[in-house]
Design an enzyme around this catalytic site. Structure first.
Site, PDB file in Angstrom:
ATOM      1  N   HIS A   9      20.671  47.739  73.446  1.00  0.00           N
ATOM      2  CA  HIS A   9      19.576  46.803  73.174  1.00  0.00           C
ATOM      3  C   HIS A   9      20.030  45.362  73.346  1.00  0.00           C
ATOM      4  CE1 HIS A   9      21.546  46.942  69.134  1.00  0.00           C
ATOM      5  NE2 HIS A   9      21.154  45.679  69.056  1.00  0.00           N
ATOM      6  N   GLU A  17      15.592  43.926  70.013  1.00  0.00           N
ATOM      7  CA  GLU A  17      15.668  43.680  68.571  1.00  0.00           C
ATOM      8  C   GLU A  17      15.285  42.225  68.333  1.00  0.00           C
ATOM      9  OE1 GLU A  17      19.586  44.346  66.946  1.00  0.00           O
ATOM     10  OE2 GLU A  17      19.040  43.662  64.943  1.00  0.00           O
ATOM     11  N   HIS A  20      22.907  38.879  70.194  1.00  0.00           N
ATOM     12  CA  HIS A  20      23.927  39.819  70.671  1.00  0.00           C
ATOM     13  C   HIS A  20      23.349  40.819  71.658  1.00  0.00           C
ATOM     14  CE1 HIS A  20      22.258  41.928  67.017  1.00  0.00           C
ATOM     15  NE2 HIS A  20      22.321  42.967  67.814  1.00  0.00           N
TER      16      HIS A  20
END
Lengths: 139, 139
Positions: free
Chosen positions: B80, B129, B7
């Site tokens: 992010h 991430e 994502h």
């Protein structure tokens, strides 16, 4: 339907250095050859993830539209997200009808299909690129 | 191999308002139910694109780790990118061995699998991430 996320655009002061980072730290191994888009004032390079791409963007010259971004973020950073649309002119007309500000006229993007950018103030601070879906087999 | 882009994390002062924006302007129609992650100080909501997801992130309270981001970017913005890794502990060990700074210990992320963040200074200004790939069928 929300379009496919064609790529995440990441501004960098050095495509060469960013390629090294993605290779070494994240194991990227499908990396395109960097190329210039002088009409857009950028050099770009695509890195493939299994489901989408990272577009590294480096200023072509001092007049580059991303020069200002890098002044504020000297190390680089996330610059835009690009969603595919089936028809760029229909998408632009639809967004304008809904009050969004489209930055300029459709022009040819890094994948050879027409693109436009939507003003970040319409998209919660996110610079959104719309890109006409490339034909099957093209990138 | 570079992992799947699970994502793109987008910070917003209002998940409700962002959902409206993605629905109205981009035609998003697969939108999860927003939920709280108090341990991480955020509320989150996933919007599906055909190949990945947008994670809307709103501060849970004033101590939220994204409160500072929104102070600098009141309208919101890209926060992010999240890449999947097969094994979070192996990924952390590998990145540490290569000199990267991992922020904290692996903890449970929004998709229920362990995640960590890599310091943006190691990744060209991008907050990355890493998320252990969810099992088939899970999100």
């Amino acid at each position: 339907m929300l379009g496919r996320l064609n790529h995440v655009g990441i501004a960098t002061p050095s495509i060469a250095r960013s390629i090294e980072t993605y290779k070494t730290l994240l194991g990227a191994d499908v990396i395109g050859v960097p190329f210039d888009l002088p009409a857009q004032g950028v050099k770009v390079c695509f890195i493939d993830a299994p489901n989408t791409q990272i577009e590294l963007i480096e200023p072509y010259d001092d007049a580059s539209p991303i020069a200002g971004f890098l002044k504020k973020n000297p190390a680089g950073g996330q610059h835009h997200v690009c969603f595919e649309v089936p028809d760029i002119h229909a998408a632009v007309a639809d967004m304008k009808a809904k009050g969004a500000t489209i930055l300029g006229e459709p022009r040819t993007g890094a994948h050879g299909t027409p693109i436009v950018f939507v003003h970040p103030r319409d998209m919660g601070g996110v610079l959104v690129e719309l890109m006409e879906t490339p034909q099957e087999g093209a990138h």
